[in-house]
Design an enzyme around this catalytic site. Structure first.
Site, PDB file in Angstrom:
ATOM      1  N   CYS A   1     -12.109   8.155 -44.135  1.00 45.81           N
ATOM      2  CA  CYS A   1     -12.907   8.132 -42.705  1.00 45.81           C
ATOM      3  C   CYS A   1     -13.467   9.617 -42.405  1.00 45.81           C
ATOM      4  CB  CYS A   1     -11.724   7.817 -41.742  1.00 45.81           C
ATOM      5  SG  CYS A   1     -11.024   6.255 -42.180  1.00 45.81           S
TER       6      CYS A   1
ATOM      7  N   ASP B   1      -4.879   6.064 -40.093  1.00 45.91           N
ATOM      8  CA  ASP B   1      -4.169   4.911 -39.611  1.00 45.91           C
ATOM      9  C   ASP B   1      -3.994   3.913 -40.701  1.00 45.91           C
ATOM     10  OD1 ASP B   1      -4.283   6.330 -37.222  1.00 45.91           O
ATOM     11  OD2 ASP B   1      -5.061   4.615 -36.047  1.00 45.91           O
TER      12      ASP B   1
ATOM     13  N   CYS C   1     -11.844   9.205 -38.349  1.00 40.23           N
ATOM     14  CA  CYS C   1     -10.672   8.384 -38.016  1.00 40.23           C
ATOM     15  C   CYS C   1     -10.518   8.224 -36.410  1.00 40.23           C
ATOM     16  CB  CYS C   1      -9.686   8.544 -39.071  1.00 40.23           C
ATOM     17  SG  CYS C   1      -8.446   7.081 -38.791  1.00 40.23           S
TER      18      CYS C   1
ATOM     19  N   GLU D   1       0.944   0.951 -34.539  1.00 39.87           N
ATOM     20  CA  GLU D   1      -0.042  -0.158 -34.538  1.00 39.87           C
ATOM     21  C   GLU D   1       0.669  -0.976 -35.517  1.00 39.87           C
ATOM     22  OE1 GLU D   1      -3.818   0.982 -36.211  1.00 39.87           O
ATOM     23  OE2 GLU D   1      -4.631   1.672 -34.240  1.00 39.87           O
TER      24      GLU D   1
ATOM     25  N   SER E   1      -4.117  -2.435 -34.128  1.00 44.70           N
ATOM     26  CA  SER E   1      -5.234  -2.005 -35.052  1.00 44.70           C
ATOM     27  C   SER E   1      -6.455  -2.517 -34.361  1.00 44.70           C
ATOM     28  CB  SER E   1      -4.973  -2.138 -36.223  1.00 44.70           C
ATOM     29  OG  SER E   1      -6.576  -2.080 -37.086  1.00 44.70           O
TER      30      SER E   1
END
Length: 572
Positions: free
Chosen positions: A55, A87, A128, A454, A480
């Site tokens: 990311c 993540d 990200c 998440e 998410s």
């Protein structure tokens, strides 16, 4: 330019001008800066580059092009680093607890460097999820001329003739566990799902927030839409570098355009694109830093009037790069402006109004002929937005559910209660969850986690097992941006402070009523009162690490999980 005559009103002049600043100049010359460099506006480049994920991987190279633009416009760039947590990599582990906490560290570290070095402006390079709101929070807090530049989305992978993203991998894990695909197929998919640098390719949290910050005005419109590895990205970066110097010299500060109208514009973009529920947390936090009054129910108000028009994954069919080809964020903005669902007079970091910026973008980013990624206002995917705020007995302060991509609006089923994500995932993996259940994952809120993990591992596995349309889930944790289905997150007050979710037991009939904006449990009032009296808080975390400090100071998810903003301590 002589130091004594160089733009004396800029903050950096107190750092580098005058006889008494000779030692500071000597240090800066040791870092490679010349007298000429120090006579110019000093522009920070806050870089969230890191090697732990795709990311943000391209941001180190992108910074060189931002520097090129800053120098061309008469400024001196000074790059510095902050952190980032992936993540996608950390999902389903203890490491995921660090993700939301990193938002605060990012904001604090950018603030400290800019204040400590008296920088005149700043460009934050973000990728990200938490790097975007963290950097925006810092910009609002500092009220320093500057902007954010999103590194861009990853290209989709190709798997057996179709485009795939990381969500396909998470869901394939559940499919493999259910025997619906082989381990070989799963491995083949993981090899191709992420083909290079860039943030996750659907309208997941990174791309949702990238759109939101452009409509909020803290990033130039269309700057983030160019994918990470697109040949045009370096020139976009250079243009942003030049623009930031102009922002500094004109004295344009975030306080001039971070208004209530700007935040409603950002929310409208989230709703119109079926974006991530995490935008609720992050826009609340940014508004807090900007001193703008914004409440969780404002998201529901905007959602009710904003149609879902961008057919983007996970609720829709297309990826972020498809939106760029179709006409980008500016096309979404123009659609919403048609019905005055955006405030076109809202300002932006470049000095243009949002409406002017959207209309100007039409020449460079025209709507692609025949595109169906962004619907017309007369044929939306849904007449209302992609996110709904629920309240009711189980969520007095609120809960957040994404409705984009499914028509499931009412469900009653027995609670299957778990006190951690791991416990829930173990039950899912063991195939102990059945159609009709309401999976409850608690003690995963901002304080209880800590860090509000998440649940994509759990939700992805349920979808992969074919239960995505029959099993609901509610949690005081997060989801998410890739999550879809009847999944209610951010339930507040959280279990760790004695919220009602803490009192649920296995088998309690739980009703989620989206149209009624409510969540409730059918439990005899006498029994409910008995549970309240019997509930005891868990022992607080001990020690001195960042998780401990966070757990003791973070506020409710309904207020953005902001540090130092009240959430009653659990007592009992």
């Amino acid at each position: 330019m002589d130091q004594e005559t160089a733009v004396p009103e800029l903050p950096s002049r107190k750092l580098v001008v005058g006889q008494e600043r000779a030692a500071a100049r000597a240090m800066l010359k040791g870092a490679g800066f010349s007298d000429q460099d120090l006579a110019r506006p000093l522009i920070g480049i806050a870089n969230t580059w890191i090697e732990t994920m795709p990311c943000n991987l391209g941001l180190r190279a992108l910074a060189e092009h931002v520097k090129r633009g800053i120098r061309a416009a008469g400024g001196t760039p000074m790059e510095f680093n902050t952190i980032a947590i992936s993540d996608g990599v950390a999902m389903g582990t203890e490491g995921m607890k660090a993700s939301l906490i990193s938002r605060e560290v990012i904001a604090d570290s950018i603030e400290l460097v800019c204040r400590g070095h008296l920088l005149d402006g700043v460009v934050a390079l973000v990728g990200c999820d938490k790097t975007i709101p963290g950097a925006a929070m810092a910009l609002a807090r500092l009220d320093l001329p500057g902007c954010l530049l999103y590194g861009g989305a990853i290209q989709p992978g190709r798997f057996r003739g179709r485009d795939v993203t990381i969500i396909d991998v998470f869901e394939a894990i559940g499919s493999a566990e259910a025997g619906r695909i082989s381990d070989r197929e799963l491995h083949e998919l993981e090899d191709v799902a992420c083909p290079g640098a860039g943030a996750c390719g659907g309208q997941f949290t990174a791309n949702t927030m990238a759109m939101a910050i452009e409509l909020l005005g803290v990033a130039p419109l269309q700057s983030g839409g160019v994918p990470a590895l697109d040949p045009g990205k370096p020139e976009v970066a250079a243009q942003v570098g030049r623009a930031v110097v102009e922002m500094v010299l004109s004295g344009r500060r975030p306080s001039s355009y971070l208004t209530r109208a700007a935040f409603e514009n950002a929310i409208a973009g989230v709703m119109a694109s079926g974006g991530s529920t995490n935008a609720v947390l992050h826009l609340l936090a940014i508004a807090h830093e900007a001193g703008v009054e914004l409440e969780i129910d404002d998201f529901d108000t905007v959602s009710r009037r904003t149609p879902w028009i961008a057919d983007l994954r996970p609720g829709g069919r297309y990826n972020a790069v498809d939106l760029t080809r179709a006409g980008g964020v500016a096309l979404v903005a123009r659609r919403l402006l048609e019905r005055r669902l955006l405030d076109g007079a809202a300002g932006t970091c470049t000095g243009a109004t949002l409406e002017d910026a959207a209309m100007r973008a039409a020449s460079d980013w025209p709507e692609a002929a025949g595109q169906d990624v962004v619907r017309t206002m007369d044929s939306p995917l849904s007449p209302t937005g992609g996110t709904v705020i629920l309240h009711g007995p189980l969520a007095p302060e609120g809960g957040v559910v994404k409705v984009a991509g499914h028509q499931w609006r009412l469900h009653t089923g027995p609670a299957r209660v778990f006190d951690s994500e791991e416990a829930a995932m173990e039950a899912v993996t063991a195939r102990r969850i059945t159609a009709g259940d309401v999976v409850v994952v608690r003690y995963e809120g901002p304080r209880g986690g800590p860090g509000m993990r998440e649940m994509l591992g759990v939700t992805g596995a349920l979808v992969g097992q074919g239960l995505g349309d029959t099993v609901a889930l509610l949690t005081d944790g997060r989801f998410s941006g890739a999550t879809h289905g009847l999944m209610v997150g951010h339930v507040a007050p959280e279990a760790a402070v004695g919220g009602p979710i803490a009192l649920l037991q296995d088998g309690d009939p739980v009703t989620i009523d989206v149209e009624g904006r409510s969540m409730s449990a059918e439990v005899d009032p006498v029994e409910w009162e008995r549970r309240q009296l019997a509930w005891r808080p868990r022992l607080p975390l001990s020690g001195s690490g960042v998780f401990v400090r966070y757990a003791h100071s973070v506020g409710s998810a309904a207020q953005g999980a902001i540090l130092g903003v009240g959430q009653g301590a659990a007592t009992g």
